[in-house]
Enzyme design. Sequence first.
Site, PDB file in Angstrom:
ATOM      1  CD  GLU A 276      -2.454  -1.269   2.799  1.00  0.00           C
ATOM      2  OE1 GLU A 276      -2.171  -0.406   3.661  1.00  0.00           O
ATOM      3  OE2 GLU A 276      -3.251  -2.196   3.016  1.00  0.00           O
ATOM      4  N   PRO A 277       1.759   1.407  -0.967  1.00  0.00           N
ATOM      5  CG  PRO A 277       2.978   1.392  -2.969  1.00  0.00           C
ATOM      6  CD  PRO A 277       1.997   0.565  -2.156  1.00  0.00           C
ATOM      7  N   GLY A 278       2.142   4.942  -0.657  1.00  0.00           N
ATOM      8  CA  GLY A 278       1.563   6.230  -1.007  1.00  0.00           C
ATOM      9  C   GLY A 278       2.696   7.187  -1.339  1.00  0.00           C
ATOM     10  NE  ARG A 279       5.985   9.704   3.489  1.00  0.00           N
ATOM     11  CZ  ARG A 279       5.432  10.594   4.320  1.00  0.00           C
ATOM     12  NH1 ARG A 279       5.616  11.877   4.126  1.00  0.00           N
ATOM     13  NH2 ARG A 279       4.725  10.176   5.360  1.00  0.00           N
ATOM     14  CE1 TYR A 319       1.982  14.693  10.760  1.00  0.00           C
ATOM     15  CE2 TYR A 319       2.426  15.452   8.537  1.00  0.00           C
ATOM     16  CZ  TYR A 319       1.625  14.780   9.436  1.00  0.00           C
ATOM     17  OH  TYR A 319       0.473  14.186   8.983  1.00  0.00           O
ATOM     18  CB  CYS A 349      -3.860  35.161  10.893  1.00  0.00           C
ATOM     19  SG  CYS A 349      -4.129  36.366   9.601  1.00  0.00           S
ATOM     20  CD  GLU A 350      -3.134  29.387  13.346  1.00  0.00           C
ATOM     21  OE1 GLU A 350      -2.414  29.084  14.327  1.00  0.00           O
ATOM     22  OE2 GLU A 350      -4.355  29.222  13.310  1.00  0.00           O
TER      23      GLU A 350
HETATM   24  N1  LLP Z   1      -1.716   2.060   4.365  1.00  0.00           N
HETATM   25  C1  LLP Z   1      -2.278   2.557   5.481  1.00  0.00           C
HETATM   26  C2  LLP Z   1      -3.212   1.715   6.230  1.00  0.00           C
HETATM   27  C3  LLP Z   1      -1.957   3.862   5.912  1.00  0.00           C
HETATM   28  O1  LLP Z   1      -2.514   4.334   7.022  1.00  0.00           O
HETATM   29  C4  LLP Z   1      -1.049   4.642   5.148  1.00  0.00           C
HETATM   30  C5  LLP Z   1      -0.708   6.005   5.558  1.00  0.00           C
HETATM   31  C6  LLP Z   1      -0.516   4.093   3.979  1.00  0.00           C
HETATM   32  C7  LLP Z   1      -0.848   2.782   3.616  1.00  0.00           C
HETATM   33  C8  LLP Z   1       0.440   4.834   3.102  1.00  0.00           C
HETATM   34  O2  LLP Z   1       1.623   5.140   3.755  1.00  0.00           O
HETATM   35  P1  LLP Z   1       2.849   5.784   2.949  1.00  0.00           P
HETATM   36  O3  LLP Z   1       3.330   4.735   1.961  1.00  0.00           O
HETATM   37  O4  LLP Z   1       2.357   6.983   2.261  1.00  0.00           O
HETATM   38  O5  LLP Z   1       3.855   6.081   3.983  1.00  0.00           O
HETATM   39  N2  LLP Z   1       0.215  12.858   6.641  1.00  0.00           N
HETATM   40  C9  LLP Z   1       1.457  12.197   6.992  1.00  0.00           C
HETATM   41  C10 LLP Z   1       1.457  10.744   6.594  1.00  0.00           C
HETATM   42  C11 LLP Z   1       0.287   9.972   7.176  1.00  0.00           C
HETATM   43  C12 LLP Z   1       0.267   8.539   6.718  1.00  0.00           C
HETATM   44  C13 LLP Z   1      -1.025   7.900   7.068  1.00  0.00           C
HETATM   45  N3  LLP Z   1      -1.160   6.557   6.631  1.00  0.00           N
HETATM   46  C14 LLP Z   1       2.603  12.970   6.350  1.00  0.00           C
HETATM   47  O6  LLP Z   1       2.356  13.973   5.691  1.00  0.00           O
HETATM   48  O7  LLP Z   1       3.767  12.618   6.534  1.00  0.00           O
END
Ligand code: LLP
Length: 424
Positions: A276-279, A319, A349-350
């Site tokens: 489940e990659p996002g970032r 963060y 305004c913060e």
């Molecule tokens: N799977 C699940 C169940 C998750 O909760 C997440 C991210 C991912 C996959 C994807 O994770 P990644 O591959 O993107 O690391 N807003 C924060 C990051 C929050 C991540 C939440 N869950 C930031 O800007 O660093």
Amino acid sequence: MTHVNTFTLKNNLIHAENVPLTHIAETFGTPCYVYSQKALTQALECFSAGYQGMQHLVCFAVKSNPNLAILNLFARLGAGFDIVSGGELARVLAAGGDASKVVFSGVGKTADEMRAALEAGIFCFNVESASELVRLNDVAGFMGKVAPVSLRVNPNVDAKTHPYISTGLKSSKFGVAYEDALDIYLQAAQMPNIAVHGVDCHIGSQITELSPFLDAFDRILALVDALASNGIHIQHIDLGGGIGICYHNETPPDFASYAAAMREKLGNRKVKLVFEPGRALVGNAGVLLTQVEYIKPTETKNFAIVNAAMNDLMRPALYDAYHEIKAVKPRDATETNPEICYEIVGPVCESGDFLGHDRKLVLQEGDLLAIMSAGAYGMSMSSNYNTRPRAAEIMVNQDQCHVIRQRERIEDLFALEAILPNIT
Ligand code: LLP
């Protein structure tokens, strides 16, 4: 290689692929998010390449960047999706995503969301509590369906990342405790409208070392073996997301080493691996383009006030995250305009509204800046705070630009509000 850098300096101008960012600012205005289609495509292809010849499914974590164009691009390249709400499911379907490649994570799934996902025919529910399992069994039973399920198990490993984005510890609200997992699986196996398909974990985000992933996988495999000796044979293991990217000087594992390590751990078990990659797929494929409105020297600091703010990119404020900030058209330092340290701040305004501290730059009012590595959790976490319209999003493909989200219009920001009929 994990990431191709498609935001490079050519003729002293930062380009997105073949398009100068100055051209994008002139055409579409600022602030705006700019993405590179090539970077997105290569990231997904490179991630998947590590699993050639074995059963696998890459489910892009929609929350990191849910723009329809990005979801559609990934769907066309064969990806599945990790969703955490009915809203994300609707986006995936609207973008042409394949429901049978969708995993549904999240601790608070409502009955309505479960119904929508069952109706669509998703690949798997990543169930995060015993109560959720009971509810899902009921909802599926009512619909005359059987819900495919993994339990999200908390392997209790330290992801060594920011506490807000570390999710695999015992103290976290996510998943079920490792020690309780076997029991809950045995209950699940008895439920008529639940089909146990897999085991799931996700230990955190922006993880820059391999060891937490390996520790988590070890624990998951031990559970898979324990399940097998109890007659529960699972078909897939979902290892979640979490691979970090380089924002500054981090050295996250590259996709090939990550894949090799995961394959080696899996050995000759015949199960499908789900990720489940996002970032890691979108983070370095996007920048936030902004313009310097004012230079404001004070006794202690030099502020560069730009037209993007914490409502556009919340990560620094939330963060204390570091994003590189580059001048789109770097200037030579002169005696009258030397390189100095700037606080790069927005108009909100913060006091917490900053995009970068202590950045050495040569600047003038009107200059364009690129806030780097903003493709993940940038636009997706934006808000309308201070009644600021959300930025436009532009996709670059070689020398072409496409508006993939228009800049919001101010009148739309209060279109859903209503004035009281009387105030007596
Ligand atoms: N799977 C699940 C169940 C998750 O909760 C997440 C991210 C991912 C996959 C994807 O994770 P990644 O591959 O993107 O690391 N807003 C924060 C990051 C929050 C991540 C939440 N869950 C930031 O800007 O660093």
